[in-house]
Structures are given as structure tokens and as C-alpha cells.
Design an enzyme around this catalytic site. Structure first.
Site, short mmCIF file in Angstrom:
data_model
loop_
_atom_site.label_atom_id
_atom_site.label_comp_id
_atom_site.label_asym_id
_atom_site.label_seq_id
_atom_site.Cartn_x
_atom_site.Cartn_y
_atom_site.Cartn_z
N SER A 70 39.60 36.75 48.39
CA SER A 70 39.47 35.90 48.97
C SER A 70 39.77 36.03 50.65
O SER A 70 40.77 37.40 49.87
CB SER A 70 40.61 34.83 47.86
OG SER A 70 40.15 34.24 46.93
N1 SAH Z 1 42.37 37.88 42.35
C1 SAH Z 1 41.64 39.02 43.02
C2 SAH Z 1 40.20 38.29 42.74
C3 SAH Z 1 38.26 38.45 42.68
S1 SAH Z 1 37.56 37.68 42.33
C4 SAH Z 1 41.70 39.79 43.85
O1 SAH Z 1 42.92 39.75 44.49
O2 SAH Z 1 40.60 40.78 44.07
C5 SAH Z 1 37.92 36.76 41.03
C6 SAH Z 1 37.26 37.59 40.10
O3 SAH Z 1 37.68 36.58 37.95
C7 SAH Z 1 36.02 38.22 39.43
O4 SAH Z 1 36.34 39.75 39.35
C8 SAH Z 1 35.95 37.78 38.40
O5 SAH Z 1 35.43 38.47 37.28
C9 SAH Z 1 36.97 37.29 37.12
N2 SAH Z 1 36.50 36.32 36.23
C10 SAH Z 1 35.83 35.01 36.43
N3 SAH Z 1 36.20 34.28 34.98
C11 SAH Z 1 36.67 35.11 34.12
C12 SAH Z 1 37.28 34.69 33.32
N4 SAH Z 1 36.98 33.25 32.49
N5 SAH Z 1 38.46 35.11 33.00
C13 SAH Z 1 39.28 36.79 33.30
N6 SAH Z 1 38.45 36.57 34.69
C14 SAH Z 1 37.79 36.47 34.91
#
Ligand code: SAH
Length: 219
Positions: free
Chosen positions: A60
Site C-alpha cells: 500500500s
Molecule cells: N502488508 C503488506 C501488504 C501486502 S498485500 C506489505 O507491507 O507488503 C496483501 C497481502 O494479503 C497479499 O500478499 C495477499 O497474498 C495476502 N492475503 C490475501 N488473503 C489472505 C489470507 N486469507 N490470509 C493471509 N494473507 C492473505
């Protein structure tokens, strides 16, 4: 890269955009965001933009990370304790590990769960040099939360589903807060804040956001 100065400018911009919590600004000014993105994107790391982190996922923009963590720190349990840290926090969607690192500066313990093995492993590699003993990375489906670390003072999701899973509410401590993108009535996404108080749950819907989808299962 003289990242300290670039990061300081990012923090000034965040403050100008309305991020007011000193704990958040300090954490955003500390964590080296450029170490979490692909080397080709390093010079965009401190711009107010979301960036690809592989496997179709994105980190983000700084403003959204700061805004969500500021909301998390507004949990009822911390209402009259300015400057204090949160207790245990659960992050759904570790991605590249950036937000987990920021959270480690405002919370006592960070449990972060990721469903994609490739990103879980990348986050491990990214976070290793920081030696953050309080950050725990798990590979798993965050839709069911992570019961072993519960109860949590805060739960923050980096992926948006149709609704906030019941498991997150169950695993939240009294005085705790959930901050998550969730499908809104108009079909888009909005940030939802849920507080668990002694009187019950209090739910607020805030601004529109654009997050990757919350998916079930491990891949
Ligand atoms: N906080 C992260 C942003 C990651 S984007 C950062 O700082 O980089 C959101 C992430 O959520 C993705 O990697 C995706 O694979 C994960 N995601 C989606 N559904 C999920 C679930 N049910 N459990 C765990 N991770 C999930």
C-alpha cells in the site's frame, strides 16, 4: 541512497496529509521502505504510491499504511494513554513484510500471516537484517485469524473481503480494535473499524480504499 533524507520528506508529507500520531510518524521515518521493494523500484519507494511486490500483490502507499496504523492506535484500550504501545497485533497479509516492520515500532508483538508461500518467504528474507525479535511470520489462511496469538489488542488487514471474518472478532481482546478494508454497499471497498468494548461491538465505516482481495486457503 541517502534514504534518511528522502524518508524525512515522506514523513513531512504524511504530516501535511493529516497523519498526526507521533508514534506513527516516528515508525514511518525509521523503517527503510526501499529495502522491501524490487531493486528496479527503489527510487519510487518513498513516493505516495502503491508498488508491486510480486505474485500479483501490492504494498500500500505510505499514506494508507500510516492512516491504518494511526487508526489501530486509536483502540479503546489506548484511548487515555497517548504515546503508549499496543500489545499484541495480528496482521493479515504479510506481503513483503514492510507493514509488519512498521507495526513492530508501535506494538509489543506482531503476528503476521500470509497465504502465499512465495511472499511469506520473501518477507522472511526482507526482515532478517532488521532482527526484529517481536515479529512472528506465519504461513496460513488469515481468514481464520491466528488463534495461538489471541487475544489481540489490534488486528489489521492488508487485503479486503466481503465482510470481516467472525474469527477476527473472536480473537480480539476487549479494548481492542480491528482495521480492515471491506466490501462497501456501493460495491467498492471501504475501511471498517470495529472496537470491542465491555458494552459490545462498535462499528464505523470510513473512507473508500483499494486493496487486493482477501482469499481463502494457502497457495
Ligand atoms: N502488508 C503488506 C501488504 C501486502 S498485500 C506489505 O507491507 O507488503 C496483501 C497481502 O494479503 C497479499 O500478499 C495477499 O497474498 C495476502 N492475503 C490475501 N488473503 C489472505 C489470507 N486469507 N490470509 C493471509 N494473507 C492473505
Amino acid at each position: 541512497m541517502a534514504s534518511g533524507a528522502v524518508r524525512a520528506r515522506m514523513v513531512q508529507r504524511l504530516a501535511a496529509q493529516g497523519i498526526a500520531d507521533a508514534r506513527v510518524l516516528r515508525a514511518m521515518g525509521t523503517v527503510e521502505r526501499h529495502l522491501f521493494v524490487d531493486s528496479a523500484l527503489v527510487n519510487q519507494a518513498y513516493e505516495d504510491t502503491s508498488l508491486p511486490i510480486g505474485l500479483g500483490q501490492t504494498i500500500s502507499k505510505p499514506n494508507v499504511v500510516a492512516r491504518m496504523i494511526e487508526l489501530l492506535l486509536g483502540a479503546p484500550a489506548l484511548a487515555h494513554k497517548p504515546g503508549e504501545r499496543l500489545g499484541r497485533v495480528l496482521e493479515i497479509g504479510t506481503g513483503c513484510g514492510y507493514q509488519a516492520a512498521v507495526l513492530s515500532h508501535v506494538a509489543a508483538e506482531v503476528y503476521s500471516i500470509e497465504r502465499l508461500r512465495g511472499l511469506h518467504e520473501r518477507a522472511r528474507v526482507n526482515l532478517r537484517p532488521f532482527r526484529l525479535a517481536t515479529v512472528h511470520l506465519m504461513l496460513g489462511d488469515g481468514m481464520v485469524g491466528y488463534a495461538k496469538g489471541a487475544p489481540y489488542a489490534g488486528i489489521i488487514a492488508a487485503a479486503g473481503g466481503e465482510a470481516v471474518p467472525e474469527a477476527w472478532v473472536t480473537q480480539l481482546a476487549v479494548g481492542g480494535r480491528i482495521v480492515a478494508p471491506t466490501q462497501s454497499a456501493s460495491g467498492g471497498q471501504a475501511l471498517v473499524v470495529i472496537d470491542k468494548t465491555a458494552r459490545g461491538l462498535e462499528r464505523r465505516i470510513l473512507e473508500a480504499v483499494h486493496f487486493v482481495p482477501l482469499k481463502s486457503g494457502i497457495a
